[in-house]
Scaffold this motif. Structure first.
Motif, mmCIF file in Angstrom:
data_model
loop_
_atom_site.group_PDB
_atom_site.id
_atom_site.type_symbol
_atom_site.label_atom_id
_atom_site.label_comp_id
_atom_site.label_asym_id
_atom_site.label_seq_id
_atom_site.Cartn_x
_atom_site.Cartn_y
_atom_site.Cartn_z
ATOM 1 N N ASP A 24 2.863 -1.444 4.267
ATOM 2 C CA ASP A 24 2.581 0.020 4.190
ATOM 3 C C ASP A 24 4.097 0.782 3.515
ATOM 4 O O ASP A 24 5.116 0.530 4.392
ATOM 5 N N ARG A 66 5.709 5.240 3.663
ATOM 6 C CA ARG A 66 6.803 6.034 4.555
ATOM 7 C C ARG A 66 8.227 6.175 4.171
ATOM 8 O O ARG A 66 8.916 6.423 4.595
ATOM 9 N N MET A 75 0.778 -1.367 0.141
ATOM 10 C CA MET A 75 0.062 -0.088 0.089
ATOM 11 C C MET A 75 0.757 1.261 0.122
ATOM 12 O O MET A 75 1.926 1.482 0.936
ATOM 13 N N ALA A 76 0.639 1.956 -1.102
ATOM 14 C CA ALA A 76 1.433 3.345 -1.278
ATOM 15 C C ALA A 76 0.452 4.441 -0.441
ATOM 16 O O ALA A 76 0.507 4.803 0.737
ATOM 17 N N GLY A 77 -0.225 5.214 -1.209
ATOM 18 C CA GLY A 77 -1.196 6.095 -0.757
ATOM 19 C C GLY A 77 -2.324 5.507 -0.436
ATOM 20 O O GLY A 77 -3.100 5.965 0.488
ATOM 21 N N GLY A 78 -2.717 4.511 -1.115
ATOM 22 C CA GLY A 78 -3.829 3.640 -0.529
ATOM 23 C C GLY A 78 -5.079 3.909 -1.385
ATOM 24 O O GLY A 78 -6.163 3.427 -0.914
#
Lengths: 153, 270
Positions: free
Chosen positions: B53, B56, B31-34
């Motif tokens: 995730d 970050r 998941m990047a920006g989601g």
């Protein structure tokens, strides 16, 4: 897991399941219900908040993604003595709301818009608010309010 | 709507993300920006049991402009592409297309690597990277490999990316020749019903939502190279496409849109 964030200047720590959406966390764990849930599909913008100064739709973010973040919600916009934020004042003076449901998200998105572009044209305001829907179709006065706030600053 | 339960891990680096993917197999999702994954998880169209995730990993947020190539970190957000003066000067098509994705809130979370990995044929940025003849850099357990954008997409929401690979960089050529982006939609923040991206005055032409993957309009490019006018070249825009029919448009209407938008784009870019 334990999720810590600063909300409107106050540190807040609570347990959250990874699948807890940020908007639910803010409303239920932090206890601030000014941030509304509208479409729940990242279209309407009613849940817009600021994360580290940027506008984000909190229904499309996990609470755990905001671990360590600095968050501002509509409750954090007015001054401590109750003086409204200039954008809130402009919405009030220009009848920028009817039912008020979209208003918290509109104010948060509009404030970000002016941060990025302090003197927008009317077209730029309309474009800049494309992520926020008003089902009372009150866009005209919302745009007027944002332009008034831009002039006042 | 609440996603199905999943475990969550934060990756501090691409290497750590890749090793977490290796550990959890195809049940894990990056998941990047989601902003594509979370809606799918809310609708339970996606039910990963492990979400890694990568949002970050700030080392992967950069725009480096070289003399011939612009290298962009996979986690660079659309808003960063949109507001980058360096990108506007070196590759205005990509900066412009980034400014047309979704809405400002979405652009503050969505990432270039994320939108490419998601491989939605209706997305804007994959088509821009395709028209520009870009390259996608993926990191896996065996190291780094470069994939030409034209070879990257394999089907509806599918790409050549392996389950344990992560996009780490996107490269596009410095491209200041005539360009245009035409997006037809009904409401401001919608996906394109059909879209067209043109780079270098028609050397690169790509189509959005005209098949199961973002497509290069090869017949149009060949006609432009052979000296055809925008109208003549655009008449070939629907060749080799397999446009879907849905609520917004029937296939033949999409073919019509592709021709009209391609003519507009070629005229604007010439």
């Amino acid at each position: 897991m334990q999720v810590g964030m600063t909300v409107n200047g106050e540190a807040h720590e609570a347990d959250a399941e990874p699948r807890t959406l940020l908007v639910h966390h803010i409303r239920e764990a932090v206890g601030l219900t000014g941030t509304n849930i509208g479409c729940d599909t990242s279209s309407c913008g009613a849940c817009t908040i600021h994360i580290d100064g940027e506008p984000v739709k909190s229904c499309t973010m996990l609470a755990v993604q905001a671990n360590g973040a600095d968050i501002t919600t509509i409750e954090g916009m007015a001054a401590d003595d109750g003086t409204l934020h200039p954008m809130q004042q402009a919405f009030m003076e220009n009848h920028g709301l009817q039912c008020g449901y979209c208003t918290p998200g509109m104010v948060m998105a509009a404030t970000s818009l002016l941060q990025e572009n302090p003197s927008p044209t009317e077209a730029e305001v309309r474009q800049g608010l494309e992520g926020n829907l008003c089902r009372c179709t009150g866009y005209h006065n919302i745009v007027k309010a944002v332009l008034a706030a831009a002039e006042g600053e | 709507m609440i996603p199905a339960a999943f475990d969550y891990a934060v990756a501090e680096s691409a290497e750590q993300a890749v090793s977490l993917l290796g550990e959890h197999g195809d049940e894990a999702k990056l998941m990047a920006g989601g902003h594509s994954l979370i809606p799918m998880m809310k609708f339970r169209l996606a039910t990963p049991t492990m979400v890694v995730d990568v949002g970050r990993i700030d080392d992967l947020r950069y725009i480096n402009v070289g003399s011939e190539v612009v290298s962009i970190g996979a986690l660079t957000r659309h808003a960063e592409l949109e507001h980058s003066t360096a990108l506007a000067e070196s590759c205005p098509l990509l900066a412009h297309v980034a400014s047309k994705v979704g809405d400002p809130q979405v652009r503050h979370k969505g990432t270039l690597g994320g939108t490419l990995a998601h491989a939605d044929p209706a997305s804007d940025l994959p088509a821009a990277v395709l028209a520009l003849g870009g390259t996608i850099v993926a990191t896996g357990p065996g190291g780094v490999r470069e994939i030409a954008a034209v070879d990257f997409f394999t089907g509806y929401f599918e790409s050549v990316l392996a389950d344990d690979e992560m996009i780490t960089e996107v490269r596009v050529p410095v491209s200041t020749g005539g360009w245009s982006f035409q997006k037809f939609n009904r409401r401001a923040q919608d996906w394109a019903i059909v879209g067209v991206a043109v780079a270098e005055s028609g050397k690169g032409v790509s189509l959005i939502n005209m098949g199961s993957i973002p497509l290069r309009a090869g017949a149009v490019e060949a006609a432009v190279a052979g000296g055809a006018s925008p109208a003549e070249a655009a008449a070939l825009a629907a060749e080799g496409t397999s446009a879907p029919s849905d609520l917004n448009a029937a296939a033949d209407y999409r073919e019509h849109l592709a021709r009209v938008l391609t003519e507009r784009a070629l005229s604007a870019a010439s």
